[in-house]
Design a protein around this motif. Sequence first.
Motif, PDB file in Angstrom:
ATOM      1  N   PHE A   1       0.827  -1.192   0.000  1.00  0.00           N
ATOM      2  CA  PHE A   1       0.000   0.000   0.000  1.00  0.00           C
ATOM      3  C   PHE A   1       0.868   1.250   0.000  1.00  0.00           C
ATOM      4  O   PHE A   1       2.017   1.234   0.450  1.00  0.00           O
ATOM      5  N   LEU A   2       0.281   2.324  -0.480  1.00  0.00           N
ATOM      6  CA  LEU A   2       1.058   3.533  -0.722  1.00  0.00           C
ATOM      7  C   LEU A   2       1.677   4.077   0.562  1.00  0.00           C
ATOM      8  O   LEU A   2       2.848   4.467   0.575  1.00  0.00           O
ATOM      9  N   HIS A   3       0.949   4.085   1.686  1.00  0.00           N
ATOM     10  CA  HIS A   3       1.517   4.649   2.914  1.00  0.00           C
ATOM     11  C   HIS A   3       2.655   3.769   3.435  1.00  0.00           C
ATOM     12  O   HIS A   3       3.647   4.266   3.985  1.00  0.00           O
ATOM     13  N   GLU A   4       2.547   2.427   3.279  1.00  0.00           N
ATOM     14  CA  GLU A   4       3.643   1.559   3.700  1.00  0.00           C
ATOM     15  C   GLU A   4       4.879   1.765   2.845  1.00  0.00           C
ATOM     16  O   GLU A   4       6.012   1.753   3.330  1.00  0.00           O
ATOM     17  N   TRP A   5       4.633   1.940   1.540  1.00  0.00           N
ATOM     18  CA  TRP A   5       5.777   2.160   0.630  1.00  0.00           C
ATOM     19  C   TRP A   5       6.489   3.470   0.973  1.00  0.00           C
ATOM     20  O   TRP A   5       7.707   3.563   0.945  1.00  0.00           O
ATOM     21  N   LYS A   6       5.716   4.520   1.305  1.00  0.00           N
ATOM     22  CA  LYS A   6       6.329   5.804   1.653  1.00  0.00           C
ATOM     23  C   LYS A   6       7.150   5.693   2.938  1.00  0.00           C
ATOM     24  O   LYS A   6       8.247   6.270   3.036  1.00  0.00           O
ATOM     25  N   LEU A   7       6.630   4.949   3.930  1.00  0.00           N
ATOM     26  CA  LEU A   7       7.372   4.790   5.190  1.00  0.00           C
ATOM     27  C   LEU A   7       8.658   3.997   4.980  1.00  0.00           C
ATOM     28  O   LEU A   7       9.672   4.225   5.647  1.00  0.00           O
ATOM     29  N   ALA A   8       8.639   3.036   4.073  1.00  0.00           N
ATOM     30  CA  ALA A   8       9.830   2.216   3.821  1.00  0.00           C
ATOM     31  C   ALA A   8      10.857   2.942   2.961  1.00  0.00           C
ATOM     32  O   ALA A   8      11.998   2.482   2.858  1.00  0.00           O
ATOM     33  N   HIS A   9      10.466   4.036   2.321  1.00  0.00           N
ATOM     34  CA  HIS A   9      11.383   4.757   1.432  1.00  0.00           C
ATOM     35  C   HIS A   9      11.577   6.192   1.893  1.00  0.00           C
ATOM     36  O   HIS A   9      11.651   7.118   1.073  1.00  0.00           O
ATOM     37  N   LEU A  10      11.639   6.385   3.211  1.00  0.00           N
ATOM     38  CA  LEU A  10      11.885   7.725   3.728  1.00  0.00           C
ATOM     39  C   LEU A  10      13.311   8.163   3.398  1.00  0.00           C
ATOM     40  O   LEU A  10      14.245   7.355   3.439  1.00  0.00           O
ATOM     41  N   PRO A  11      13.543   9.425   3.087  1.00  0.00           N
ATOM     42  CA  PRO A  11      14.908   9.890   2.810  1.00  0.00           C
ATOM     43  C   PRO A  11      15.745   9.903   4.094  1.00  0.00           C
ATOM     44  O   PRO A  11      15.208  10.001   5.207  1.00  0.00           O
ATOM     45  N   PRO A  12      17.060   9.793   3.975  1.00  0.00           N
ATOM     46  CA  PRO A  12      17.924   9.804   5.185  1.00  0.00           C
ATOM     47  C   PRO A  12      17.824  11.139   5.917  1.00  0.00           C
ATOM     48  O   PRO A  12      17.779  12.203   5.297  1.00  0.00           O
TER      49      PRO A  12
END
Length: 545
Positions: free
Chosen positions: A503-514
Amino acid sequence: MSKVELYAAIRRDHRGGMTMREIERKYNVSWRTVRRAVDSVWPEPRKKLPPRPTALDPYKPVIDGMLRADLDAPRKQRHTVTRIFHRLVEEHGADVSYQMVRRYVADRKPRILVESGKAPLEAFVPQTHQPGMEAEVDFGDVSVRLAGELVTCYLFSFRLSYSGKAVHRVFASCGQESFFEGHVHALRTLGGVPRSKVRYDNLKAAVARVLGLSRARVETDRWIAFKSHFAIESFYCRPGIDGAHEKGGVEGQIGYFRRNHFTPVPEVDSLAELNELVEQWDRHDGRRRIGSRPRTIDEYFEVERPLLLPLPEEPFETGRVFTPRVDRYSQIAVRTNRYSVPVRLIGRRVRVLLHASHLVVYDRNVEVARHERLIAKGGCRLELDHYLKALIRKPGAFPGATALEQARSAGKFTPVHDAWWAAAVKAHGDTEGTRALIEVLLLGRHIPHEHLVAGLASALRAGALTADAVALEARKAAQAEDEPPAPVLPSAPAGQPSATVTFLHEWKLAHLPPDTRPLPSVTPYDQLLRRRRVSGGDQREGEAQ
């Protein structure tokens, strides 16, 4: 002289080298008028009065009947204008003037004679044309199978009289915008404007009124401005069949082009595709010889090209402007056809720029819609995206929407959309499933169509029936086009799904910038604390500011 004609005359004299003060004295105008005419071909708009019907209109068929009866009557017993006038007053009780009847008979009598085939024979005199001096223009109708449907289009032809070099263009109509765009395309292709004159029919795009049997014409204002912009000198042939031989070169050219290139009937998907073929045919025809001429058309044109007048640098807007009001169906009416605009514009007036093949809709100089122009009358062209904001509040209206059927016919609403929609309705119900599909369609405003379809297919295989999942899969499809191909992984064991969706929110949390920010500290806040001794004791008091 109208104001448009005055501006055209001032611009012509200014091009000829006349000073502004000499022009002021010649036309008895102020320097402001001269400056405006030099800067723009269009004067300030003037309010136009609506056309008024005349008292003679109900009796025109009666007059035509008298003139047709005279074709078989003895020569000395035919109706004169006076006799026609007296019969209208005595037998029909007409309240008309003699001058009104005389003008109509003078215009209509030669036409009836030509229609009956009893017009007198004329002698034709051969003409010699000088290089770069003259040209001829005409329209001819052609049949085209456009997107599987047989329609009638109009072939514009601009032909130089000396070399026979012709430029053609196919349009959906022969209106004024097509007439202007055909000129612009032809003049740019030829690289210049004839120096002497261009011969025309008395078509409505250029001529507002024919003055009797003379060569004088009342021209339309837009045509006067167009001629002034390109320095075109017009010559009008006699009305009807009598004047066809006066531009016989372009008449024969249209017939040759239609017989050799439109036989059999061409089958194309769009007019743009057809016009690409027309340009190839024009280049091919340049290598042929006309009659017994010793050289080809292109060889004669090489002599003629340097003698043409140069084209102006500034462009001329060929489209026509309309200001319709958007109705409650989020549609506007333009030339007997209807086109959709975004629903937020309902009840407001918009500005429409109508071209020969398309139209553009503006709201306060911002483009809000663009449609391909309809060929048939009474048609309707709707864009599904324009209704999505309303449909998301009324999802029950989506299945029967006309815009949805047109999107299916155009291939924008694919079977993948239908399959995902059916699965969403089965999982969430009619209302929520349809609303989820509309949210997916709204993604098309910032995601390319092919990527959105790929995202729908991936989400459907994985059973993910939310707009977030489709958006994520569409972005993955877009990234896959830019990235190098990944190594092939072994297939999943039997009994497990072949695709997974995050899901989109999970993908965003897993790809947070450093996070490169320093750790927080309270040291700067110590400056806000201040210690001072209290008079009369050892007591200390902290005071926070």
